[in-house]
Design a protein around this motif. Structure first.
Motif, PDB file in Angstrom:
ATOM      1  N   VAL A  86      -9.623 -34.105 -21.105  1.00 32.66           N
ATOM      2  CA  VAL A  86     -10.000 -35.447 -20.679  1.00 32.66           C
ATOM      3  C   VAL A  86      -9.652 -35.593 -19.203  1.00 32.66           C
ATOM      4  O   VAL A  86      -8.527 -35.282 -18.787  1.00 32.66           O
ATOM      5  CB  VAL A  86      -9.266 -36.531 -21.499  1.00 32.66           C
ATOM      6  N   LYS A  95      -7.440 -45.430 -22.126  1.00 34.71           N
ATOM      7  CA  LYS A  95      -6.601 -44.727 -23.092  1.00 34.71           C
ATOM      8  C   LYS A  95      -7.365 -43.539 -23.682  1.00 34.71           C
ATOM      9  O   LYS A  95      -8.589 -43.557 -23.754  1.00 34.71           O
ATOM     10  CB  LYS A  95      -6.151 -45.667 -24.207  1.00 34.71           C
ATOM     11  N   ILE A  96      -6.612 -42.520 -24.074  1.00 29.66           N
ATOM     12  CA  ILE A  96      -7.215 -41.301 -24.617  1.00 29.66           C
ATOM     13  C   ILE A  96      -7.184 -41.360 -26.140  1.00 29.66           C
ATOM     14  O   ILE A  96      -6.114 -41.494 -26.751  1.00 29.66           O
ATOM     15  CB  ILE A  96      -6.463 -40.051 -24.123  1.00 29.66           C
ATOM     16  N   VAL A 121      -8.826 -37.935 -16.061  1.00 37.40           N
ATOM     17  CA  VAL A 121      -8.338 -39.271 -15.716  1.00 37.40           C
ATOM     18  C   VAL A 121      -8.230 -39.377 -14.193  1.00 37.40           C
ATOM     19  O   VAL A 121      -8.630 -38.466 -13.472  1.00 37.40           O
ATOM     20  CB  VAL A 121      -6.981 -39.560 -16.400  1.00 37.40           C
ATOM     21  N   SER A 178     -11.375 -38.367 -25.842  1.00 40.45           N
ATOM     22  CA  SER A 178     -12.193 -39.128 -24.898  1.00 40.45           C
ATOM     23  C   SER A 178     -11.380 -40.256 -24.293  1.00 40.45           C
ATOM     24  O   SER A 178     -10.485 -40.818 -24.942  1.00 40.45           O
ATOM     25  CB  SER A 178     -13.422 -39.714 -25.592  1.00 40.45           C
ATOM     26  N   LEU A 179     -11.714 -40.591 -23.059  1.00 39.46           N
ATOM     27  CA  LEU A 179     -11.079 -41.697 -22.353  1.00 39.46           C
ATOM     28  C   LEU A 179     -11.938 -42.940 -22.536  1.00 39.46           C
ATOM     29  O   LEU A 179     -13.090 -42.984 -22.100  1.00 39.46           O
ATOM     30  CB  LEU A 179     -10.932 -41.358 -20.867  1.00 39.46           C
TER      31      LEU A 179
END
Length: 419
Positions: free
Chosen positions: A144, A196-197, A146, A191-192
Motif C-alpha cells: 500500500v 486507513k489501510i 501512503v 488498500s488505503l
C-alpha cells in the motif's frame, strides 16, 4: 531484528547515511562557498538556518527538489531533523511541490530477496537499487502506498504465511518494522481508504468474524478489527475506487463484492465476473477498471457491469509479444548436445497505473531472459463506448549481468509515489 541498520547478507549490505539517499560524499554540497570581497564567513549552514524562524525555514525548503533536500539531509543532524519534519512534508503536499517517481520491486531468481528500483528519466531501473530489506517476504505480499512511503504486508517466507509488516520510507530509503497483524496472511487485499489501510482475507480457514478484516491506522501505528459474519472468501482481485471511497473486488468463486468502510458496509453481489480466471493486476483509471488478460491483452470494464472488453489499438503489441520465437535452451551441460531449439511466447507479466493516468506494463523477452521490457500506454474512451490505447514509449528498462547465476526476473510490485 531491525533491518534498518548496517547488515551484510550474501556479500551485499544495507547502508545508512548518505548511501540511503543514493548520494556519494562527492555529491554532498560544501558547507558554504567563499564569497568575493568577504574576508571571513562566520556563518555555516547550521548557523544560517538557526537565524531563521522555523516556519520561514520550512517554507523555503518546501520549494526545494527532492535531490536538494536529500543533499541537505546528509550535511548534518540539524539539517536532517529539519528535512524530516512532518510540517515540511505537509506543506509540500498543500503547495503541490512534490515530485512523482515510479517504484518497481523485482525478484531476480534464484535470489530470494526482493530488490527495489526507481524508473529514472532515461527509462531505466536504477542504476543503483534502493537499500534492500533481508526480512521482506519473498512473494505474495500486499503493498500500500501512503504519503511518506510504502507498506509491505504479510506474504510467504519459505512457503509459510507471515504477519510481518514493513515500511519503506521513500525519502530516506530506510526500512523499519511496524506492528505486525494479528493474522498471518498471503495474497490478501490491502488498500488505503480514507487514510486507513484495510487488509481483507488471505488468512485461510483460520479467519473468523473478528479477524478476517484488519485495519491499520498509519497515524497511531495501531491495528484494529472490523467485524463481519463468518466468511470463506479468498479474494482474487481488488481495487479502490477513490471517487466513492470504496473497495471493490471479486472472490475465488468469481462473485463480486463492495466494501464501504465509511458506511460500515460489506455487500456481496450476485453479479459474476464475465471472464473468470483471465484477468489479473486490476487498477482503476478514472471511472473504469483495467487488467491484464491472456495472450498479452489489456481489458477494461465498468465496475457495476463487470463485462470485460479488450482495449483497442494495441494489436501490434499483442502480436509482438504473442508471436512464437525459436530460442536455444540448455538441456544438460554434461552432454555433447548442449542446446535444443524450442518455441516460446512472451506475455505481460505485470500491469499497473501511474500518476499520469496511464497504464504501465512489464514483460520478459523470453522465459529465461535477463532483460526486462516496459511500455507506457495512454487510454481514452471514444464515441460508441470503446476504449483505445496508444503506446507512449517502449524500451528495455533493466538488463541483468549475464555472468550472474540468475535465470529470470519477476516484477513483484510497481507503483507511482509522490515525494
Amino acid at each position: 531484528m531491525n533491518p534498518s541498520g548496517n547488515q551484510s547478507v550474501k556479500g551485499r549490505s544495507t547502508v545508512s547515511g548518505s548511501c540511503e539517499l543514493g548520494l556519494t560524499t562527492s555529491q554532498v554540497p560544501p558547507p558554504f562557498s567563499k564569497r568575493r570581497n568577504t574576508k571571513d564567513v562566520s556563518l555555516s549552514w547550521s548557523g544560517l538556518w538557526s537565524l531563521l524562524p522555523d516556519a520561514v525555514a520550512v517554507n523555503c525548503l518546501a520549494h526545494a527538489s527532492r535531490l536538494d533536500l536529500a543533499a541537505l539531509a546528509v550535511a548534518s543532524k540539524c539539517h536532517r531533523s529539519l528535512v524530516a519534519s512532518p510540517d515540511l512534508w505537509d506543506l509540500r503536499w498543500r503547495m503541490g511541490c512534490r515530485e512523482t517517481y515510479f517504484y518497481v520491486c523485482l525478484r531476480i531468481i534464484p535470489d530470494p530477496t526482493p530488490q527495489w528500483f526507481i524508473l529514472n528519466r532515461n527509462r531505466r531501473l536504477g542504476p543503483i537499487p534502493i537499500p534492500w530489506n533481508p526480512y521482506q517476504a519473498q512473494e505474495s505480499s500486499s503493498f500500500v502506498v501512503v504519503d511518506r512511503g510504502i507498506y509491505i504486508i504479510g506474504g510467504l517466507i519459505n512457503g509459510n504465511l507471515t504477519s510481518d509488516v514493513f515500511f519503506l520510507d521513500y525519502f530516506f530509503h530506510t526500512w523499519r518494522r511496524v506492528p505486525s497483524m494479528k493474522m498471518a496472511r498471503a495474497c490478501a487485499s490491502a488498500s488505503l481508504v480514507d487514510g486507513k489501510i484495510y487488509v481483507l482475507g488471505g488468512c485461510g480457514e483460520d479467519a473468523d468474524s473478528s479477524n478476517w478484516v484488519e485495519i491499520f491506522d498509519p497515524k497511531t501505528q495501531t491495528w484494529g478489527n472490523w467485524f463481519l459474519p463468518k466468511l470463506s472468501y479468498n479474494i482474487h482481485q481488488s481495487v479502490v475506487i477513490e471517487e466513492k471511497s470504496l473497495l471493490y473486488g471479486v472472490d475465488k468463486g468469481h462473485g463480486s463484492f463492495y466494501f464501504m468502510p465509511s458506511e460500515c458496509m460489506f455487500l456481496t453481489m450476485i453479479k459474476l465476473d464475465s471472464k473468470p480466471g483471465n484477468r489479473n493486476d486490476w487498477c482503476a483509471i478514472g471511472k473504469l477498471l483495467f487488467c491484464r488478460g491472456v495472450r498479452s491483452r489489456i481489458l477494461w470494464c465498468e465496475p457495476d457491469v463487470l463485462d470485460w472488453k479488450e482495449v483497442k489499438g494495441l494489436e501490434y503489441l499483442q502480436q509482438s509479444l504473442s508471436a512464437s520465437r525459436r530460442v536455444l535452451l540448455t538441456l544438460n551441460p554434461c552432454t555433447v548436445q548442449r542446446c535444443t531449439p524450442t518455441n516460446v511466447k512472451c506475455d505481460i507479466s505485470r500491469l499497473s497505473s501511474n500518476s499520469s493516468g496511464n497504464i504501465v506494463i512489464f514483460w520478459n523477452t523470453h522465459p529465461e531472459s535477463l532483460e526486462l521490457w516496459s511500455a507506457e500506454i495512454s487510454v481514452e474512451r471514444r464515441k460508441g463506448g470503446e476504449v483505445w490505447g496508444r503506446i507512449e514509449w517502449s524500451d528495455a528498462v533493466f538488463k541483468h549481468d549475464p555472468r550472474s547465476h540468475s535465470d529470470n526476473i519477476k516484477v513483484l510490485y510497481s507503483a507511482s509515489v509522490h515525494v
